[in-house]
Scaffold this motif. Structure first.
Motif, PDB file in Angstrom:
ATOM      1  N   TRP A 175       0.816  -1.201   0.000  1.00 12.16           N
ATOM      2  CA  TRP A 175       0.000   0.000   0.000  1.00 12.16           C
ATOM      3  C   TRP A 175       0.858   1.263   0.000  1.00 12.16           C
ATOM      4  O   TRP A 175       0.503   2.254  -0.638  1.00 12.16           O
ATOM      5  N   SER A 176       1.966   1.243   0.717  1.00 14.36           N
ATOM      6  CA  SER A 176       2.819   2.431   0.743  1.00 14.36           C
ATOM      7  C   SER A 176       3.424   2.696  -0.631  1.00 14.36           C
ATOM      8  O   SER A 176       3.501   3.842  -1.062  1.00 14.36           O
ATOM      9  N   ILE A 177       3.833   1.644  -1.348  1.00 11.93           N
ATOM     10  CA  ILE A 177       4.358   1.829  -2.704  1.00 11.93           C
ATOM     11  C   ILE A 177       3.271   2.373  -3.620  1.00 11.93           C
ATOM     12  O   ILE A 177       3.506   3.290  -4.413  1.00 11.93           O
ATOM     13  N   PHE A 178       2.059   1.806  -3.526  1.00 10.62           N
ATOM     14  CA  PHE A 178       0.949   2.285  -4.347  1.00 10.62           C
ATOM     15  C   PHE A 178       0.651   3.753  -4.051  1.00 10.62           C
ATOM     16  O   PHE A 178       0.463   4.545  -4.978  1.00 10.62           O
ATOM     17  N   LEU A 179       0.608   4.118  -2.782  1.00  2.49           N
ATOM     18  CA  LEU A 179       0.299   5.501  -2.413  1.00  2.49           C
ATOM     19  C   LEU A 179       1.365   6.466  -2.918  1.00  2.49           C
ATOM     20  O   LEU A 179       1.046   7.576  -3.363  1.00  2.49           O
ATOM     21  N   LEU A 180       2.636   6.053  -2.866  1.00  2.09           N
ATOM     22  CA  LEU A 180       3.709   6.937  -3.314  1.00  2.09           C
ATOM     23  C   LEU A 180       3.770   7.050  -4.835  1.00  2.09           C
ATOM     24  O   LEU A 180       4.083   8.112  -5.371  1.00  2.09           O
ATOM     25  N   LEU A 181       3.491   5.958  -5.543  1.00  2.00           N
ATOM     26  CA  LEU A 181       3.614   5.975  -6.999  1.00  2.00           C
ATOM     27  C   LEU A 181       2.350   6.431  -7.724  1.00  2.00           C
ATOM     28  O   LEU A 181       2.432   6.966  -8.826  1.00  2.00           O
ATOM     29  N   VAL A 182       1.188   6.217  -7.130  1.00  2.00           N
ATOM     30  CA  VAL A 182      -0.069   6.574  -7.793  1.00  2.00           C
ATOM     31  C   VAL A 182      -0.796   7.681  -7.027  1.00  2.00           C
ATOM     32  O   VAL A 182      -1.199   8.687  -7.617  1.00  2.00           O
ATOM     33  N   GLY A 183      -0.963   7.490  -5.733  1.00  2.00           N
ATOM     34  CA  GLY A 183      -1.748   8.426  -4.945  1.00  2.00           C
ATOM     35  C   GLY A 183      -1.119   9.802  -4.819  1.00  2.00           C
ATOM     36  O   GLY A 183      -1.815  10.823  -4.945  1.00  2.00           O
ATOM     37  N   LEU A 184       0.164   9.850  -4.565  1.00  2.00           N
ATOM     38  CA  LEU A 184       0.824  11.143  -4.388  1.00  2.00           C
ATOM     39  C   LEU A 184       0.816  11.985  -5.661  1.00  2.00           C
ATOM     40  O   LEU A 184       0.479  13.173  -5.594  1.00  2.00           O
ATOM     41  N   PRO A 185       1.149  11.428  -6.846  1.00  2.00           N
ATOM     42  CA  PRO A 185       1.044  12.264  -8.053  1.00  2.00           C
ATOM     43  C   PRO A 185      -0.381  12.760  -8.317  1.00  2.00           C
ATOM     44  O   PRO A 185      -0.563  13.906  -8.742  1.00  2.00           O
ATOM     45  N   LEU A 186      -1.380  11.926  -8.043  1.00  2.00           N
ATOM     46  CA  LEU A 186      -2.763  12.378  -8.212  1.00  2.00           C
ATOM     47  C   LEU A 186      -3.090  13.500  -7.238  1.00  2.00           C
ATOM     48  O   LEU A 186      -3.754  14.482  -7.594  1.00  2.00           O
TER      49      LEU A 186
END
Length: 76
Positions: free
Chosen positions: A11-22
């Motif tokens: 989840w942390s990788i997903f949040l950093l790679l997808v969630g943060l740019p969004l």
């Protein structure tokens, strides 16, 4: 129910790679829609937005950089 180390890591990788740019795009669009504010107020808003995205995910990021506590220690 707490998440396992592996799920927190995923989840942390997903949040950093997808969630943060969004989140950056949404914050950028909101700030672009506002009229030009004094520079110090804009700085405070950007600082708040820079920290605010991570607060709801504090438990996801907690301990991710450390060794897996669920993994058994191998002895030689």
């Amino acid at each position: 129910m707490s998440m396992s180390y592996k799920s927190r890591r995923r989840w942390s990788i997903f949040l950093l790679l997808v969630g943060l740019p969004l989140y950056v795009l949404v914050a950028w669009a909101i700030m672009g829609a506002l009229p030009r504010l004094p520079i110090l107020i804009e700085l405070l808003i950007y600082a708040f937005l820079g920290v605010a995205w991570a607060l709801p995910f504090k438990n996801v990021f907690k301990g991710v950089g450390k060794a897996d506590p669920d993994e058994t220690a191998e002895t030689e």
